[in-house]
Design a protein around this motif. Structure first.
Motif, PDB file in Angstrom:
ATOM      1  N   ALA B 266       0.812  -1.314   0.157  1.00 49.40           N
ATOM      2  CA  ALA B 266      -0.153  -0.121   0.031  1.00 49.40           C
ATOM      3  C   ALA B 266       0.827   1.389   0.016  1.00 49.40           C
ATOM      4  O   ALA B 266       0.533   2.117  -0.807  1.00 49.40           O
ATOM      5  CB  ALA B 266      -0.945  -0.004   1.370  1.00 49.40           C
ATOM      6  N   LEU B 267       1.868   1.257   0.749  1.00 52.59           N
ATOM      7  CA  LEU B 267       2.697   2.466   0.955  1.00 52.59           C
ATOM      8  C   LEU B 267       3.657   2.650  -0.327  1.00 52.59           C
ATOM      9  O   LEU B 267       3.745   3.832  -0.913  1.00 52.59           O
ATOM     10  CB  LEU B 267       3.883   2.289   2.114  1.00 52.59           C
ATOM     11  N   LEU B 268       4.013   1.513  -0.877  1.00 51.73           N
ATOM     12  CA  LEU B 268       4.786   1.747  -2.055  1.00 51.73           C
ATOM     13  C   LEU B 268       3.900   2.285  -3.211  1.00 51.73           C
ATOM     14  O   LEU B 268       4.499   3.154  -4.048  1.00 51.73           O
ATOM     15  CB  LEU B 268       5.319   0.325  -2.421  1.00 51.73           C
ATOM     16  N   ILE B 269       2.733   1.796  -3.413  1.00 47.29           N
ATOM     17  CA  ILE B 269       1.686   2.141  -4.460  1.00 47.29           C
ATOM     18  C   ILE B 269       1.442   3.606  -4.198  1.00 47.29           C
ATOM     19  O   ILE B 269       1.650   4.425  -5.226  1.00 47.29           O
ATOM     20  CB  ILE B 269       0.639   1.243  -4.491  1.00 47.29           C
ATOM     21  N   GLY B 270       1.067   3.794  -2.920  1.00 49.51           N
ATOM     22  CA  GLY B 270       1.051   5.364  -2.621  1.00 49.51           C
ATOM     23  C   GLY B 270       2.146   6.225  -3.007  1.00 49.51           C
ATOM     24  O   GLY B 270       1.909   7.205  -3.492  1.00 49.51           O
ATOM     25  N   VAL B 271       3.300   5.640  -2.736  1.00 50.44           N
ATOM     26  CA  VAL B 271       4.456   6.705  -2.842  1.00 50.44           C
ATOM     27  C   VAL B 271       4.581   6.963  -4.566  1.00 50.44           C
ATOM     28  O   VAL B 271       4.815   7.986  -4.908  1.00 50.44           O
ATOM     29  CB  VAL B 271       5.850   6.101  -2.507  1.00 50.44           C
ATOM     30  N   PHE B 272       4.245   5.750  -5.405  1.00 49.73           N
ATOM     31  CA  PHE B 272       4.512   5.813  -6.759  1.00 49.73           C
ATOM     32  C   PHE B 272       3.591   6.812  -7.332  1.00 49.73           C
ATOM     33  O   PHE B 272       4.074   7.292  -8.318  1.00 49.73           O
ATOM     34  CB  PHE B 272       4.683   4.362  -7.453  1.00 49.73           C
ATOM     35  N   ILE B 273       2.357   6.578  -7.030  1.00 48.24           N
ATOM     36  CA  ILE B 273       1.462   7.618  -7.446  1.00 48.24           C
ATOM     37  C   ILE B 273       1.607   8.703  -7.205  1.00 48.24           C
ATOM     38  O   ILE B 273       1.649   9.766  -7.896  1.00 48.24           O
ATOM     39  CB  ILE B 273      -0.151   7.130  -6.932  1.00 48.24           C
ATOM     40  N   TYR B 274       2.172   9.114  -5.848  1.00 47.16           N
ATOM     41  CA  TYR B 274       2.570  10.387  -5.288  1.00 47.16           C
ATOM     42  C   TYR B 274       3.442  11.104  -6.350  1.00 47.16           C
ATOM     43  O   TYR B 274       3.487  12.080  -6.718  1.00 47.16           O
ATOM     44  CB  TYR B 274       2.901  10.296  -4.003  1.00 47.16           C
ATOM     45  N   ALA B 275       4.641  10.103  -6.492  1.00 46.86           N
ATOM     46  CA  ALA B 275       5.825  10.675  -7.223  1.00 46.86           C
ATOM     47  C   ALA B 275       5.156  11.041  -8.712  1.00 46.86           C
ATOM     48  O   ALA B 275       5.815  11.882  -9.353  1.00 46.86           O
ATOM     49  CB  ALA B 275       6.842   9.565  -7.279  1.00 46.86           C
ATOM     50  N   LYS B 276       4.705  10.285  -9.087  1.00 42.07           N
ATOM     51  CA  LYS B 276       3.996  10.620 -10.586  1.00 42.07           C
ATOM     52  C   LYS B 276       2.967  11.659 -10.779  1.00 42.07           C
ATOM     53  O   LYS B 276       3.312  12.326 -11.738  1.00 42.07           O
ATOM     54  CB  LYS B 276       2.915   8.999 -11.195  1.00 42.07           C
ATOM     55  N   VAL B 277       2.271  11.863  -9.752  1.00 46.19           N
ATOM     56  CA  VAL B 277       1.241  12.973  -9.899  1.00 46.19           C
ATOM     57  C   VAL B 277       2.156  14.364  -9.561  1.00 46.19           C
ATOM     58  O   VAL B 277       1.841  15.100 -10.444  1.00 46.19           O
ATOM     59  CB  VAL B 277       0.354  12.898  -8.678  1.00 46.19           C
ATOM     60  N   LEU B 278       2.902  14.374  -8.694  1.00 48.48           N
ATOM     61  CA  LEU B 278       3.642  15.483  -8.365  1.00 48.48           C
ATOM     62  C   LEU B 278       5.159  15.711  -9.022  1.00 48.48           C
ATOM     63  O   LEU B 278       5.792  16.573  -8.787  1.00 48.48           O
ATOM     64  CB  LEU B 278       3.735  15.669  -6.856  1.00 48.48           C
ATOM     65  N   GLY B 279       5.475  14.923  -9.786  1.00 46.63           N
ATOM     66  CA  GLY B 279       6.506  14.887 -10.608  1.00 46.63           C
ATOM     67  C   GLY B 279       7.933  14.278  -9.986  1.00 46.63           C
ATOM     68  O   GLY B 279       8.303  14.428  -9.071  1.00 46.63           O
ATOM     69  N   THR B 280       8.061  13.267 -10.777  1.00 45.30           N
ATOM     70  CA  THR B 280       9.200  12.173 -10.424  1.00 45.30           C
ATOM     71  C   THR B 280      10.574  12.843 -10.100  1.00 45.30           C
ATOM     72  O   THR B 280      11.267  12.907  -9.106  1.00 45.30           O
ATOM     73  CB  THR B 280       9.382  10.892 -11.233  1.00 45.30           C
ATOM     74  N   ARG B 281      10.689  14.024 -11.362  1.00 47.13           N
ATOM     75  CA  ARG B 281      12.131  14.498 -11.193  1.00 47.13           C
ATOM     76  C   ARG B 281      12.286  15.221 -10.049  1.00 47.13           C
ATOM     77  O   ARG B 281      13.439  15.239  -9.674  1.00 47.13           O
ATOM     78  CB  ARG B 281      11.806  15.380 -12.554  1.00 47.13           C
ATOM     79  N   GLU B 282      11.172  16.098  -9.449  1.00 49.64           N
ATOM     80  CA  GLU B 282      11.680  16.746  -8.322  1.00 49.64           C
ATOM     81  C   GLU B 282      12.074  15.971  -7.320  1.00 49.64           C
ATOM     82  O   GLU B 282      13.017  16.192  -6.507  1.00 49.64           O
ATOM     83  CB  GLU B 282      10.443  17.686  -8.072  1.00 49.64           C
ATOM     84  N   VAL B 283      11.360  14.867  -7.097  1.00 51.79           N
ATOM     85  CA  VAL B 283      11.627  13.937  -5.851  1.00 51.79           C
ATOM     86  C   VAL B 283      12.891  13.272  -6.100  1.00 51.79           C
ATOM     87  O   VAL B 283      13.710  13.195  -5.185  1.00 51.79           O
ATOM     88  CB  VAL B 283      10.476  12.644  -5.825  1.00 51.79           C
ATOM     89  N   LEU B 284      13.292  13.029  -7.401  1.00 58.95           N
ATOM     90  CA  LEU B 284      14.360  12.289  -7.483  1.00 58.95           C
ATOM     91  C   LEU B 284      15.686  13.497  -7.460  1.00 58.95           C
ATOM     92  O   LEU B 284      16.737  13.224  -6.855  1.00 58.95           O
ATOM     93  CB  LEU B 284      14.583  11.849  -9.046  1.00 58.95           C
ATOM     94  N   ASP B 285      15.421  14.662  -7.927  1.00 60.52           N
ATOM     95  CA  ASP B 285      16.151  15.775  -7.796  1.00 60.52           C
ATOM     96  C   ASP B 285      16.665  15.842  -6.420  1.00 60.52           C
ATOM     97  O   ASP B 285      17.715  16.055  -5.898  1.00 60.52           O
ATOM     98  CB  ASP B 285      15.682  16.761  -8.410  1.00 60.52           C
TER      99      ASP B 285
END
Lengths: 394, 289
Positions: B266-285
């Protein structure tokens, strides 16, 4: 093209030889006037005056440079005009209105920052459009003006890039476009070329100057590079330790430095401190050896009296080398050549006077490539007395 | 010659070998073991056998979905509170801290020198029904005699917020600290009011910090069981507490493993959706920074 500043009669050429920092000639309007501006950092006895009682007039449409070594107060002065620092005393008049206490966003000037300070999360287009958007300019108008601006700074087609995808020179142009698009009454530039390499810097100097001519906006340019200031400015001020040394055109600053500091800071100088033998009207006749002659005109204004000392300088390219004394009215001193450096267009000689003073002489290699003198040779230096420049001591 | 060339090519792999071994022994193998355990049946005395009993997952969800949902809600509220409290603190330290920045950051981390459990227990002590805060207030009749904070959702969410707020402040601070002062001056120079400069420049540039902070706060807060068990009551049980009980009290290892996997998924799916919606680049940056 963009026409924003009021029409200028002649923004580039203007009357030379006027008194430094004197009253503005009636034909040119004043863009910025600093009246007894002082900025102290710290409090009490540890307060340091970064800018100390500075009076300055910058004319409408001119390219004006603030030149000086680091820590001379030039950047602080610029930041006070922009509103990023508040003066501790004095007035800043932008087109006649005192703006002390007005925040930067309410001032009709824009700044190009030393670090460029582009918004990294925005495209080039949005960076340039930022000021117009804050002023709620209509979308179609924004689009048109940003397009025009990017064309002016030769960045067409780069509008969707992020600043991090641009080279240093391109970022510099974005910073310029972002400020100029607002059609400010004056543009402030804080060492904008300092981060560029030499080649690019020279290109940008020419480009910046031509953009300034094209838009006709007053540019106030801070630099510590005297070459940059000389080649780009209509007028400039040399600052040192928070005060003004001299204001004038590049030619005036080079040909007639008023202080020892200016003479030493701009170009190569042969600064000497010598004793005065006698006065002939306002001309000082300096103590010399047998057959030598060293006179300084207009020395009385600097307080020259017989028996006193005077600071004097002669530019290296004004001096000639010969085997005989120059004769006549010419200044003439005996010297020994200590070094000869062939520079291509000219040859640089290091010479030592009888009293031990070291001077530099530039001889242009105009007709032949034969050196005028060898190392170790005894020579006579000669120059027109008009080129003996008396300067105020520190 | 050939051997040296071979060694040169192998060197990078040999250098990461200890790290890989560590991950394999202490992460990959336990996860596989747990995955296997989650579909087994039996009990502690007779031993567990692999029967591929996927029913454990369905049973777990049916029995404990209330605790799952509660964990997510508590974690989310605590995360939002952390942003609300942490952002101004980070902003203040970054832009108004001056030469005291390091001291202020140290103060922020100071509570970490005390054990997590001890900190939560001291909150229990302070918030006790007749403790040092509530008793005086009750004595002067500012609060009714039966008023309590312990064993309420407020206490648990408060505890979570208190414990995880530094994980929100630090990444936001780092993001704000990286903004060049001249960039903010430029916004002012280009006619932005203070509010517009914050909204258009400072806030967007600090978002990577907020993203990172949310990850660092939400994931451990939703999985936490210490706060709920010490500050909460029977109605504040979180999924962490359920897993702990299943494991240590009921010794139902398969159920505990299945619940752990549901939570992890559940947490992993949540985090992936979150990163997808808000921009993976920023999170990775931000992760790279």
């Amino acid at each position: 093209m963009i026409t924003s500043a009021p029409e200028q009669a002649n923004p580039v050429g203007h009357s030379a030889g006027g008194p430094p920092a004197g009253p503005t000639p009636p034909e040119t309007a004043t863009a910025i006037e600093l009246v007894r501006i002082t900025k102290r950092f710290g409090t009490g006895s540890r307060a340091v005056a970064a800018v100390d009682d500075v009076n300055l007039v910058i004319r409408e449409g001119e390219f004006f440079s603030l030149l000086g070594p680091s820590g001379c107060g030039k950047t602080t002065t610029l930041r006070m005009i922009g509103g990023f620092e508040q003066p501790t005393g004095g007035e800043i008049l932008l087109h006649g209105k005192d703006v002390v206490g007005t925040p930067p966003n309410k001032r009709d000037v824009n700044m190009v920052f030393q670090s460029y300070a582009l918004f990294p999360h925005m495209s080039v287009f949005e960076n340039v459009a930022f000021g117009l958007r804050r002023k709620a300019v209509a979308g179609s108008e924004v689009k048109r003006r940003v397009g025009e601006m990017l064309e002016l700074v030769q960045l067409q087609g780069k509008d969707r890039r992020r600043p991090s995808q641009l080279s240093g020179g391109q970022q510099q142009r974005v910073a310029l476009a972002r400020a100029l698009i607002n059609r400010p009454r004056a543009l402030l530039l804080d060492e904008p070329l300092a981060a560029l390499d030499l080649k690019l810097r020279q290109t940008m100097q020419i480009e910046l100057k031509s953009i300034q001519r094209e838009v006709g906006i007053t540019f106030v340019f801070v630099t510590h590079d005297q070459n940059e200031a000389l080649t780009m400015s209509d007028r400039l001020v040399v600052m040192n330790e928070g005060h003004i040394e001299q204001v004038g055109s590049p030619r005036e600053m080079y040909e007639r430095p008023r202080t020892r500091f200016v003479a030493g800071f701009i170009g190569t100088s042969n600064l000497m401190t010598r004793s005065i033998a006698s006065m002939d009207g306002t001309t000082a006749i300096l103590e010399c050896g047998a057959g030598e002659r060293f006179v300084v005109r207009d020395a009385a204004a600097l307080g020259a009296v017989p028996g006193g000392k005077i600071d004097v300088t002669v530019r290296p390219e004004k001096i000639t080398l010969g085997t005989e004394p120059a004769g006549g009215e010419m200044c003439s001193l005996r010297a020994t050549v200590t070094n000869v450096v062939y520079m291509g267009a000219w040859t640089q000689y290091a010479v030592r006077l009888a009293d031990g003073a070291e001077l530099t002489v530039f001889i242009q290699n105009a007709t032949n490539s034969e050196d005028a003198a060898e190392r170790g040779a005894e020579v006579w230096l000669g120059w027109d007395p008009a080129h003996s420049l008396a300067v105020a001591p520190q | 010659m050939v051997r040296r060339k071979l060694m040169g090519r192998l060197a990078p792999y040999l250098l990461v070998l200890p790290g890989w071994l560590w991950l394999v022994i202490f992460f990959v193998i336990p996860v596989i073991a747990m995955l296997s355990l989650s579909t087994q049946t039996g009990d502690l005395i007779d031993g567990f056998t692999q029967t591929f009993h996927w029913q454990n997952y369905l049973d777990g969800w049916n029995e404990y979905h209330v605790e799952f949902i509660r964990s997510v809600i508590y974690g989310a509220i605590a995360t939002i509170l952390c942003i609300v409290i942490g952002y101004p603190v980070a902003y203040w330290i970054a832009f108004r801290g001056g030469h005291r920045k390091s001291s202020l950051l140290f103060l922020l981390l100071l509570p970490f020198f005390v054990s997590f459990v001890i900190r939560v227990v001291s909150w229990q002590f302070m918030l006790a029904d007749n403790g040092i805060i509530l008793e005086p207030l009750k004595a002067i009749h500012l609060l009714p005699a039966d008023f309590h904070i312990l064993a309420t959702a407020t206490a648990v969410v408060g505890g979570l917020t208190y414990n995880f707020v530094p994980f929100m402040i630090l990444p936001i601070y780092v993001a704000l600290e990286r903004i060049h002062p001249e960039v903010m001056e430029a916004a002012g120079d280009l006619y932005a009011t203070r509010r517009a400069a914050f909204r258009r420049v400072v806030l967007p540039l600090s978002m990577p910090g907020v993203f990172a902070g949310v990850l660092l706060t939400f994931v451990p807060a939703a999985a936490d069981y210490v706060n709920a068990s010490i500050l909460g009551g029977t109605d504040q049980t979180m999924i962490g507490n359920v897993i702990e009980t299943e494991y240590f009290t009921n010794t139902n290892y398969p159920m505990a493993s299945a619940l752990s996997f549901i939570l992890m998924a559940a947490l992993l799916i949540g985090v992936f959706i979150y990163a997808k919606v808000l921009g993976t680049r920023e999170v990775l940056d931000m992760a790279v920074a």
